[in-house]
Design a protein around this motif. Structure first.
Motif, PDB file in Angstrom:
ATOM      1  N   VAL A 298      -6.160 -43.171 -12.306  1.00 60.56           N
ATOM      2  CA  VAL A 298      -5.670 -44.519 -12.070  1.00 60.56           C
ATOM      3  C   VAL A 298      -5.164 -45.085 -13.388  1.00 60.56           C
ATOM      4  O   VAL A 298      -5.927 -45.254 -14.334  1.00 60.56           O
ATOM      5  N   THR A 299      -3.859 -45.327 -13.431  1.00 59.42           N
ATOM      6  CA  THR A 299      -3.319 -46.003 -14.601  1.00 59.42           C
ATOM      7  C   THR A 299      -3.029 -47.427 -14.174  1.00 59.42           C
ATOM      8  O   THR A 299      -1.889 -47.773 -13.888  1.00 59.42           O
ATOM      9  N   ALA A 300      -4.086 -48.209 -14.039  1.00 63.55           N
ATOM     10  CA  ALA A 300      -3.922 -49.546 -13.491  1.00 63.55           C
ATOM     11  C   ALA A 300      -2.940 -50.346 -14.343  1.00 63.55           C
ATOM     12  O   ALA A 300      -3.172 -50.574 -15.525  1.00 63.55           O
ATOM     13  N   THR A 301      -1.862 -50.745 -13.700  1.00 65.20           N
ATOM     14  CA  THR A 301      -0.880 -51.576 -14.368  1.00 65.20           C
ATOM     15  C   THR A 301      -1.550 -52.864 -14.834  1.00 65.20           C
ATOM     16  O   THR A 301      -2.289 -53.465 -14.051  1.00 65.20           O
ATOM     17  N   PRO A 302      -1.333 -53.294 -16.061  1.00 62.08           N
ATOM     18  CA  PRO A 302      -1.927 -54.571 -16.477  1.00 62.08           C
ATOM     19  C   PRO A 302      -1.508 -55.687 -15.533  1.00 62.08           C
ATOM     20  O   PRO A 302      -0.367 -55.690 -15.040  1.00 62.08           O
ATOM     21  N   ILE A 303      -2.411 -56.605 -15.313  1.00 61.79           N
ATOM     22  CA  ILE A 303      -2.154 -57.650 -14.312  1.00 61.79           C
ATOM     23  C   ILE A 303      -0.908 -58.462 -14.682  1.00 61.79           C
ATOM     24  O   ILE A 303      -0.200 -58.960 -13.812  1.00 61.79           O
ATOM     25  N   ALA A 304      -0.624 -58.539 -15.988  1.00 59.30           N
ATOM     26  CA  ALA A 304       0.543 -59.313 -16.422  1.00 59.30           C
ATOM     27  C   ALA A 304       1.842 -58.649 -15.983  1.00 59.30           C
ATOM     28  O   ALA A 304       2.865 -59.310 -15.820  1.00 59.30           O
ATOM     29  N   GLN A 305       1.801 -57.312 -15.772  1.00 61.79           N
ATOM     30  CA  GLN A 305       3.022 -56.598 -15.386  1.00 61.79           C
ATOM     31  C   GLN A 305       3.187 -56.437 -13.879  1.00 61.79           C
ATOM     32  O   GLN A 305       4.101 -55.756 -13.427  1.00 61.79           O
ATOM     33  N   VAL A 306       2.277 -57.057 -13.111  1.00 68.52           N
ATOM     34  CA  VAL A 306       2.344 -56.893 -11.655  1.00 68.52           C
ATOM     35  C   VAL A 306       3.669 -57.399 -11.083  1.00 68.52           C
ATOM     36  O   VAL A 306       4.252 -56.725 -10.222  1.00 68.52           O
ATOM     37  N   PRO A 307       4.201 -58.561 -11.533  1.00 62.21           N
ATOM     38  CA  PRO A 307       5.494 -58.982 -10.975  1.00 62.21           C
ATOM     39  C   PRO A 307       6.573 -57.918 -11.166  1.00 62.21           C
ATOM     40  O   PRO A 307       7.350 -57.653 -10.236  1.00 62.21           O
ATOM     41  N   ALA A 308       6.595 -57.279 -12.322  1.00 56.91           N
ATOM     42  CA  ALA A 308       7.578 -56.215 -12.565  1.00 56.91           C
ATOM     43  C   ALA A 308       7.334 -55.039 -11.629  1.00 56.91           C
ATOM     44  O   ALA A 308       8.280 -54.479 -11.051  1.00 56.91           O
ATOM     45  N   LEU A 309       6.056 -54.700 -11.453  1.00 55.48           N
ATOM     46  CA  LEU A 309       5.699 -53.593 -10.554  1.00 55.48           C
ATOM     47  C   LEU A 309       6.175 -53.884  -9.135  1.00 55.48           C
ATOM     48  O   LEU A 309       6.799 -53.041  -8.481  1.00 55.48           O
ATOM     49  N   VAL A 310       5.873 -55.103  -8.641  1.00 56.40           N
ATOM     50  CA  VAL A 310       6.245 -55.468  -7.275  1.00 56.40           C
ATOM     51  C   VAL A 310       7.765 -55.413  -7.117  1.00 56.40           C
ATOM     52  O   VAL A 310       8.280 -54.870  -6.138  1.00 56.40           O
ATOM     53  N   GLU A 311       8.461 -55.924  -8.110  1.00 60.00           N
ATOM     54  CA  GLU A 311       9.915 -55.938  -8.034  1.00 60.00           C
ATOM     55  C   GLU A 311      10.465 -54.519  -7.948  1.00 60.00           C
ATOM     56  O   GLU A 311      11.329 -54.216  -7.126  1.00 60.00           O
ATOM     57  N   ARG A 312       9.930 -53.630  -8.773  1.00 59.90           N
ATOM     58  CA  ARG A 312      10.385 -52.236  -8.777  1.00 59.90           C
ATOM     59  C   ARG A 312      10.113 -51.579  -7.421  1.00 59.90           C
ATOM     60  O   ARG A 312      10.965 -50.879  -6.866  1.00 59.90           O
ATOM     61  N   VAL A 313       8.894 -51.815  -6.901  1.00 57.76           N
ATOM     62  CA  VAL A 313       8.526 -51.178  -5.633  1.00 57.76           C
ATOM     63  C   VAL A 313       9.418 -51.688  -4.503  1.00 57.76           C
ATOM     64  O   VAL A 313       9.953 -50.903  -3.713  1.00 57.76           O
ATOM     65  N   LEU A 314       9.605 -53.010  -4.434  1.00 55.59           N
ATOM     66  CA  LEU A 314      10.377 -53.571  -3.322  1.00 55.59           C
ATOM     67  C   LEU A 314      11.843 -53.153  -3.390  1.00 55.59           C
ATOM     68  O   LEU A 314      12.517 -53.106  -2.362  1.00 55.59           O
ATOM     69  N   ALA A 315      12.308 -52.855  -4.580  1.00 59.26           N
ATOM     70  CA  ALA A 315      13.686 -52.387  -4.703  1.00 59.26           C
ATOM     71  C   ALA A 315      13.838 -51.009  -4.071  1.00 59.26           C
ATOM     72  O   ALA A 315      14.856 -50.706  -3.441  1.00 59.26           O
ATOM     73  N   VAL A 316      12.808 -50.171  -4.226  1.00 57.90           N
ATOM     74  CA  VAL A 316      12.878 -48.807  -3.686  1.00 57.90           C
ATOM     75  C   VAL A 316      12.367 -48.741  -2.260  1.00 57.90           C
ATOM     76  O   VAL A 316      12.900 -48.024  -1.424  1.00 57.90           O
ATOM     77  N   TYR A 317      11.287 -49.477  -1.980  1.00 53.85           N
ATOM     78  CA  TYR A 317      10.660 -49.446  -0.647  1.00 53.85           C
ATOM     79  C   TYR A 317      10.664 -50.862  -0.068  1.00 53.85           C
ATOM     80  O   TYR A 317       9.630 -51.538  -0.079  1.00 53.85           O
ATOM     81  N   PRO A 318      11.788 -51.331   0.459  1.00 50.72           N
ATOM     82  CA  PRO A 318      11.829 -52.724   0.937  1.00 50.72           C
ATOM     83  C   PRO A 318      10.842 -52.987   2.078  1.00 50.72           C
ATOM     84  O   PRO A 318      10.406 -54.117   2.271  1.00 50.72           O
ATOM     85  N   GLU A 319      10.477 -51.899   2.816  1.00 53.06           N
ATOM     86  CA  GLU A 319       9.571 -52.110   3.960  1.00 53.06           C
ATOM     87  C   GLU A 319       8.191 -52.574   3.505  1.00 53.06           C
ATOM     88  O   GLU A 319       7.421 -53.140   4.286  1.00 53.06           O
ATOM     89  N   ALA A 320       7.848 -52.346   2.224  1.00 54.13           N
ATOM     90  CA  ALA A 320       6.531 -52.731   1.735  1.00 54.13           C
ATOM     91  C   ALA A 320       6.360 -54.249   1.683  1.00 54.13           C
ATOM     92  O   ALA A 320       5.244 -54.757   1.673  1.00 54.13           O
ATOM     93  N   ALA A 321       7.470 -54.981   1.687  1.00 52.67           N
ATOM     94  CA  ALA A 321       7.386 -56.432   1.531  1.00 52.67           C
ATOM     95  C   ALA A 321       6.621 -57.100   2.668  1.00 52.67           C
ATOM     96  O   ALA A 321       6.028 -58.161   2.490  1.00 52.67           O
ATOM     97  N   ALA A 322       6.608 -56.471   3.834  1.00 53.10           N
ATOM     98  CA  ALA A 322       5.970 -57.090   4.989  1.00 53.10           C
ATOM     99  C   ALA A 322       4.466 -57.236   4.797  1.00 53.10           C
ATOM    100  O   ALA A 322       3.854 -58.133   5.375  1.00 53.10           O
ATOM    101  N   ASP A 323       3.871 -56.374   3.981  1.00 53.22           N
ATOM    102  CA  ASP A 323       2.407 -56.357   3.931  1.00 53.22           C
ATOM    103  C   ASP A 323       1.970 -55.504   2.751  1.00 53.22           C
ATOM    104  O   ASP A 323       1.956 -54.286   2.851  1.00 53.22           O
ATOM    105  N   TYR A 324       1.694 -56.125   1.617  1.00 51.75           N
ATOM    106  CA  TYR A 324       1.225 -55.312   0.494  1.00 51.75           C
ATOM    107  C   TYR A 324       0.035 -55.956  -0.200  1.00 51.75           C
ATOM    108  O   TYR A 324      -0.241 -57.146  -0.036  1.00 51.75           O
TER     109      TYR A 324
END
Lengths: 552, 99
Positions: A52-78
């Motif tokens: 587990v390379t837990a992303t620092p909590i401060a970088q979560v917005p960047a993580l979410v943005e990256r994920v939603l760009a690749v997997y838009p279906e994740a936006a419904a429930d993450y």
């Protein structure tokens, strides 16, 4: 207190007949409930460690943005996990579309993290299904049906279980004060079982009343609500005045998790958040639920409450499930529910509940044996002809042994199998599912074939070995190239299993000693060898002489 | 213990239990309705206030069902619980006709 003898007779009939018909289901519910309440440590034990390379909590917005760009279906429930671990290996996760297997095959969630170099790292996996399956066994009392069918049945059993408690107390009242602390061990064996049965029932009574009442509400809540709505009309007519989720103009205007958690800590000090659940409905409105606990208060769910927050302003939008901030009605409901889960009072109450549930297992087990034993036909005088025990008694006696011990060893084996199976089979959930039912059915069939007396001894030992296989595979994992160990948290599971295995082994030894001393017309009597041409018994000699004295 | 009395009571426990099950359920339903009308104000919806009437329903039904076997006979159980039901349901009907 005096009870009219006619009343006592009615309650005795009710207690006996209904007890034998729901006892086995209750045993499964009690045992799977006691084990399932430790779902978190079991899930950790059964899930392989993941880097587990837990992303620092401060970088979560960047993580979410990256994920939603690749997997838009994740936006419904993450989900944003605040403390990722083996059972949840990733800061962000979302559900994958369900697989084809009825038992939820293959990976069920995707986990995402940002590597130190900033690249997106996504794994598809699923936490071990074992913990969840044990909880399902508890909810459905082992019935292999869909929840919509099994749940009302569980509710009916819980309602009848309440009747068992009342009838048991009424039967006990006249003699209660004389025999409250009496444990007439030895001498009359039936008396001993009766003392044990009454003791477990009486001293666990508040727990049992609370469990049965809450279980009926949990199972039938929807049906009762519908009947009430049909008869009285839904009041108030404008139902569901829950929070209206805010419009979602631009996702970038949402506060960051850091800001939201800080806002929550300001508004609800003492609440310990564990996960943030973002959901988006069809109209694109985002809701945020922050799960967590507050050690000073009961929580609404089995192990957590929740705060609903406005992700754009950081204001608590609804405190209806937030421990300590609920209104009177909500707190009332939460506290009544907590009586079932035992999630108030920390580890002490948790273990107390587990002990009381195991007491419930003993209650059911002893009750079944008493009922069957009270129906056996006794040999009169020195009649050399053995009385033929009723066929139903033999079948029920074998069930009363096979079902409980099959349930215990099935759960033990399916837990232990997680370490050798994980990564080697494709549909892990199905393997665990069939492993439990396979072991369970095997024990039930074995008890029918061998008869209750011999099966009791043999299955107690087999169960001890099944439980011992949990620390067994942990030990093998240290010397052989398979499996894993989680350090002290996993070792705690192994230690508990080891103690339980020893307890079952000792019970097996006791049962063997008891069955040798049984009158030879008893259902529990173990014959030295079968007189009627069946295979002779292998293993240590069980009995060398017929008992000199007859029971009673 | 005479044989006829035993068999009668053995048959009877179905009668008593049925009274507790059905009339007890009806009684609990009536009580939960009264509680919603004059107390919590919500019923038949998924709110904590309405849930209180569900808990009341179960907390009434189960004890009535369990204690119905104490009745001296099945007939008595039906009559007694029927009378309680009239008492609990009368306000509902009066309210409905007064509207």
């Amino acid at each position: 207190m005096r009870i009219h003898h006619e009343t006592a007779r009615v309650y005795k009939a009710v207690h006996g007949w209904i007890g034998i018909s729901i006892g086995l289901a209750l045993f499964i519910a009690f045992f799977a409930g006691a084990v399932g309440s430790f779902k978190a440590p079991i899930q950790r034990w059964t899930t392989p460690p993941a880097p587990v390379t837990a992303t620092p909590i401060a970088q979560v917005p960047a993580l979410v943005e990256r994920v939603l760009a690749v997997y838009p279906e994740a936006a419904a429930d993450y989900l944003i996990m605040l403390e990722p671990g083996p059972a949840h290996p990733g800061r962000m996760s979302w559900k994958l579309p369900p697989g084809s297997s009825p038992h939820g095959q293959g990976p069920v969630r995707a986990y995402a993290d940002l590597a130190p170099d900033g690249s997106l790292h996504v794994t598809r996996t699923s936490p071990s299904p074992v913990g969840g399956q044990i909880v399902q066994l508890h909810l459905k009392m082992g019935l292999p049906f869909d929840e919509t069918i099994a749940k009302p049945i569980t509710g009916a059993v819980a309602a009848v279980y309440f009747l068992m408690l009342v009838s048991g107390v009424i039967l006990l009242l006249p003699s209660m004060m004389n025999s409250l602390f009496a444990r007439r061990v030895g001498g009359n064996i039936k008396r001993m079982w009766l003392d044990l049965h009454s003791g477990f029932g009486l001293f666990g009574l508040p727990f049992h009343f609370a469990i049965s009442l809450t279980a009926v509400v949990f199972c039938w809540q929807g049906q009762i609500e519908r009947v009430q709505a049909a008869v009285f009309g839904a009041m108030p007519a404008a139902a569901e005045q829950g929070v209206v989720p805010l419009e979602h103009p631009h996702p970038e205007k949402m506060l960051t998790p850091e800001q939201l958690l800080a806002a929550l800590a300001r508004q609800a000090p003492g609440f310990q958040p564990s996960a943030m659940l973002y959901t988006r409905d069809d109209e694109g409105r985002t809701r945020l639920l922050i799960n967590g606990v507050d050690p000073r208060h009961a929580v609404r769910g089995p192990s957590s409450g929740a705060a609903e927050m406005d992700p754009f302003t950081g204001v608590i939008a609804s405190a209806s499930r937030l421990p300590g901030r609920q209104d009177g009605w909500e707190a009332l409901e939460t506290n009544l529910r907590a009586l079932h889960f035992g999630n108030y009072g920390g580890l002490f109450v948790h273990w107390l509940y587990a002990a009381l549930a195991l007491g419930g297992c003993a209650l059911v087990y002893s009750g079944n044996l008493l009922w069957i034993e009270s129906r056996r036909i006794k040999a009169r005088g020195n009649d050399p002809e053995l009385p033929c025990q009723p066929r139903t008694s033999r079948i029920l006696g074998a069930l009363a042994i096979g079902v409980p011990l099959g349930c215990v060893s099935g759960i033990a084996i399916t837990i232990a199998a997680a370490k050798p199976l994980t990564g080697r089979v494709e549909d892990l959930a199905a393997w665990h599912y069939w492993l439990f039912y396979g072991v369970f059915l095997l024990a039930v069939i074995w008890a029918q074939l061998r008869g209750p007396g011999r099966a009791g001894v043999e299955l107690l030992r087999a169960t001890a070995l099944a439980i011992a296989s949990i620390p067994g595979v942990s030990f093998l994992a240290t010397i052989l190239p398979f499996g894993w160990n989680h350090g002290i948290e996993g070792a705690a599971v192994d230690a508990v299993a080891l103690v339980a295995a020893l307890a079952f082994w000792m019970m097996g030894a006791r049962a063997l000693r008891r069955s040798c001393g049984k009158p030879f017309d008893s259902l529990w009597h173990v014959p030295p060898s079968r007189a009627h041409g069946h295979a002779t018994h292998r293993g240590p000699p069980r009995q060398t002489a017929f008992p000199a004295a007859k029971e009673e | 213990m005479s044989a006829p009395s035993y068999s009668r009571s053995a048959l009877d426990w179905w009668g008593r239990g049925a009274a507790g099950l059905f009339l007890g359920g009806l009684l609990a339903l009536g009580l939960s309705g009264l509680f919603a009308r004059f107390g919590s104000g919500e019923i038949g919806v998924a709110t904590a206030r309405a849930a209180a009437s569900i808990w009341l329903f179960v907390a009434t039904w189960l004890p009535v069902f369990a204690l119905s076997f104490r009745a001296r006979s099945a007939e008595r159980a039906w009559v007694l619980l029927g009378a309680f039901n009239l008492l609990v349901w009368a306000p509902h009907f009066l309210n409905a006709s007064g509207r």
